[in-house]
Design a protein around this motif. Sequence first.
Motif, PDB file in Angstrom:
ATOM      1  N   GLN A 179      21.766 -33.399 -23.497  1.00  0.00           N
ATOM      2  CA  GLN A 179      22.194 -34.762 -23.199  1.00  0.00           C
ATOM      3  C   GLN A 179      23.699 -34.821 -22.993  1.00  0.00           C
ATOM      4  OE1 GLN A 179      20.800 -37.720 -22.662  1.00  0.00           O
ATOM      5  NE2 GLN A 179      18.850 -36.659 -22.529  1.00  0.00           N
ATOM      6  N   LEU A 180      24.433 -34.159 -23.886  1.00  0.00           N
ATOM      7  CA  LEU A 180      25.892 -34.186 -23.799  1.00  0.00           C
ATOM      8  C   LEU A 180      26.371 -33.640 -22.454  1.00  0.00           C
ATOM      9  CD1 LEU A 180      27.200 -33.355 -27.301  1.00  0.00           C
ATOM     10  CD2 LEU A 180      28.405 -34.722 -25.621  1.00  0.00           C
ATOM     11  N   ARG A 219      25.770 -36.027 -19.680  1.00  0.00           N
ATOM     12  CA  ARG A 219      26.729 -37.138 -19.666  1.00  0.00           C
ATOM     13  C   ARG A 219      28.045 -36.681 -19.047  1.00  0.00           C
ATOM     14  NH1 ARG A 219      22.676 -38.820 -21.008  1.00  0.00           N
ATOM     15  NH2 ARG A 219      22.591 -38.942 -18.753  1.00  0.00           N
ATOM     16  N   ASP A 222      27.640 -37.073 -15.574  1.00  0.00           N
ATOM     17  CA  ASP A 222      27.759 -38.492 -15.229  1.00  0.00           C
ATOM     18  C   ASP A 222      29.220 -38.909 -15.134  1.00  0.00           C
ATOM     19  OD1 ASP A 222      25.099 -38.764 -15.168  1.00  0.00           O
ATOM     20  OD2 ASP A 222      24.903 -39.913 -17.030  1.00  0.00           O
ATOM     21  N   LEU A 246      30.624 -37.784 -12.062  1.00  0.00           N
ATOM     22  CA  LEU A 246      30.127 -38.538 -10.911  1.00  0.00           C
ATOM     23  C   LEU A 246      30.766 -39.921 -10.822  1.00  0.00           C
ATOM     24  CD1 LEU A 246      26.300 -37.780 -10.867  1.00  0.00           C
ATOM     25  CD2 LEU A 246      28.036 -37.046  -9.244  1.00  0.00           C
ATOM     26  N   ARG A 282      19.720 -26.796 -14.317  1.00  0.00           N
ATOM     27  CA  ARG A 282      19.082 -27.462 -15.450  1.00  0.00           C
ATOM     28  C   ARG A 282      17.676 -27.927 -15.090  1.00  0.00           C
ATOM     29  NH1 ARG A 282      19.453 -31.188 -19.961  1.00  0.00           N
ATOM     30  NH2 ARG A 282      18.456 -33.111 -19.303  1.00  0.00           N
ATOM     31  N   LEU A 314      14.330 -26.574 -16.887  1.00  0.00           N
ATOM     32  CA  LEU A 314      13.426 -27.483 -17.597  1.00  0.00           C
ATOM     33  C   LEU A 314      11.983 -27.238 -17.192  1.00  0.00           C
ATOM     34  CD1 LEU A 314      15.320 -30.903 -17.644  1.00  0.00           C
ATOM     35  CD2 LEU A 314      14.676 -29.473 -19.585  1.00  0.00           C
ATOM     36  N   ARG A 340      15.159 -27.278   2.187  1.00  0.00           N
ATOM     37  CA  ARG A 340      15.661 -27.803   3.443  1.00  0.00           C
ATOM     38  C   ARG A 340      16.383 -29.148   3.307  1.00  0.00           C
ATOM     39  NH1 ARG A 340      14.843 -26.366   8.746  1.00  0.00           N
ATOM     40  NH2 ARG A 340      13.792 -24.400   8.605  1.00  0.00           N
ATOM     41  N   ASN A 341      15.893 -29.986   2.408  1.00  0.00           N
ATOM     42  CA  ASN A 341      16.480 -31.327   2.304  1.00  0.00           C
ATOM     43  C   ASN A 341      17.499 -31.435   1.187  1.00  0.00           C
ATOM     44  OD1 ASN A 341      15.079 -32.419   4.432  1.00  0.00           O
ATOM     45  ND2 ASN A 341      13.274 -32.708   3.149  1.00  0.00           N
TER      46      ASN A 341
END
Lengths: 312, 293
Positions: free
Chosen positions: B123-124, B127, B130, B133, B172, B176, B290-291
Motif C-alpha cells: 500500500q505504501l 501511495r 499516487d 502521479l 506489481r 500480484l 499492443r495497447n
Amino acid sequence: MDFWNYFALRLIQALFVVLIVATTVFFVSRLAGNPESTLLSPEQRRPEEVERLRKNLGLDKPLIVQYGTFLGNLAQGDFGTSWRGGGQPALDEIGDRAASTLKLGAAGVVFALALALPLGIVAALRRGTAIDWLSRFVAVIGQATPSFWLGLMMIFFFAVQLGWFPTGGDEQGFRSLILPAIALGLFELVAIMRLTRSGMIEVMDTDFIRTARAKGLSERVIIGRHAVRHALLPVVTMLGLSLGRLIGGSVIIEMVFAWPGIGRLIIDSIFKNDFPMVQASIIVLAASIALVNLLVDVSYRLIDPRIRAGDA
Amino acid sequence: MAGQPAAVQLGPGRGVRWRRWLGLSVPALIALALLVAGVGADWLAPHDPEFINLGARLQPPVFDGGSWDYALGTDQVGRDIFSRLLHGARISLIVVGIVVPGAALIGTLLGLISGWAGGLIGQLLMRLVDVQLAMPAILFAVLLAALVGASLRNVIIILLIWTWPSYARLVRADVLSLKQRDFVTASRATGAGPAWILRKHLFPNVVNSIVIIMTLEVALVILAEAALTFLGVGAPPGTASWGVMISEGRDFMSVAWWPIWLPGLALLTIALTGNLMGDWVRDALDPRLRNLR
C-alpha cells in the motif's frame, strides 16, 4: 467492502497524497526560499532589516514549528500570502490562473477528440486504406514530435509569417486559444486515436455485432449505436486519468505561448523566489489531480459493480 | 522425392516480411548512427561545439547557399551546428543510458517487493506512485533547479523520479497475479524462500514487460530531457544540447530557420526511431501489450 467504506478509504488515501506533496513542497521551498532577495531592495538588505523581515514572516522559528503552523493554516484553508504584490492571499490569483489552464486543457482535449474519434473509427472500419495509413502516420509522427518545438514552429508560421493568430497571450479570445490547444492536444490525439482504432477493430469482431448484423440492422445503427459506444469505454477511462499529464504538458505550452495559466504562475514564482505562491499552487494542483483520480475510481465502482476494490 | 507437396507458405508473406525487415533495419541504422555520433563526437565534429566565431554568425547550411566549412550552418554566435548536434547526441545518450536502466531497476525492485509483500508495504509503495502521479514532475523539476541549480545531473534525477512508476505498476500487477499461480504455490510448498521465488519464478516472468517499457521509454526520456532543458532546468545555456539549441534558436527564428529546425528535426527523428524500435520489440516479445500506450 461496501461503497461508503471504499469511498472513505480512497478519500483518506487522497488526503495522504496531498499531505505528502504539501510536506515535500514545504521543505523544498524552505531550503530554497530567500525572502530578503525578493522583498527587500539591495539598499534595504541591512542585517537588522533582514532580521525583522524573517521575524515577521515567522522564519526565525524552528523549522518544525513553521511546518506545524503551515499545516494548521492549510487545514483552515489558509494557503499563505504571496511575497510579491499587495499581500493578497495566494489563493486569489491561483483561481484565475487555474481557470485559464483549465480552458487551455479543455480546448486541447476537444481538439484531440474532434480529430481522433473520426480518424480512429474510420481507420478501423477501412483497414489498409489511405485513411488508415494516414492515421498511422499521424500517430507515429505525433508521438515523436516535441510539443514545445511544434508550438514554436506554429508560432513562426501561423503567427509571425502569416499573422493569422497572435504569437502568445490570451487577449484575443478564441484566436489565442487555437495554436496552444493544438500543441497541447497532439499527444492526446494520438493516444485517443490509437485506443479508438484498436477498440473498434476488436468490437467489430464480437458476437453482439454479429448478432446485430444478423438482425439486419443497418451498418449505420450497428456502428453508431453498438460498436462506437463499446469502443469508447477505454477512451473515457484514459481521459479521466490524463489530467495529470495534461497539466504537466500545459506547463511547457504555457511557457512557449505566454499563456497566463497556473503552470506559468508556478514557474514565474519559482524564479522570483515567491515560495508561498509556489507552495499554494502546487498543493492546489496536486489536490485537484488527486480528487479527479478519486472521482474516476469511485465512479467506476458505481457504474460497474463487477469492479471490486480489492487491490487497486 | 516425388509427390512432395508444393511449397506451403507457413510464415507471413514476402511483402509483410520485407516491411518488417525494413521496419526494424531503418530505425536500427538511425539508432546506430546516433550511437556513433554520440560516442565519436570528439573525433567526428569538424569544429569545437562551443567555439564562438562572431565573424561567421548565422551561416546557412550548404544546401541553402552556405559553404562546406559549416555543412549545417552556424548559430547566432557562429558556433557550428553540425558539431553541436553531434555533441547534443552525446548528452541525449548519457541521459537515456542512465535514466532508462536506472528507473527500470528502481521500479522493478519496488514493484516486485510491493507485489510480493502486499499488505502495508504494498500500500505504501502504491501511495508513493499516487504522489508521483499527482505532482506534475515538470514543476518539481523547476523547483529543484531553483534549489540546487540547473544541471544535467538534476535533469537525470528528475527523470528517474518521473519514470520509475511505470515499471513499478506493471511489475506489481504482474506479481500480484503470478503469485496465485500453481507453480509458485508448488515452489513454496517445497520450501523455497521468497528470494528464490522472486529470482527464479517471478522475475523471469516479468522481464519481457520490463524490456518493452524500457524501449518505449527511450523516446519519452529524450523528449522530456529536451523539454526540461528548454525550460532552463537542464544543461546550462551555451551547452551543446538539443534543448538548449532550440531555446537559443528561438530568438532568431524569423531570421534563420536552421538553428531551431535542425535540432528539432534531430529530436523528432530520434524519438520516432525509439518508438518504432519499441513497437518492434513489443510485437516480438509480447503482442498482447499492443495497447500499452
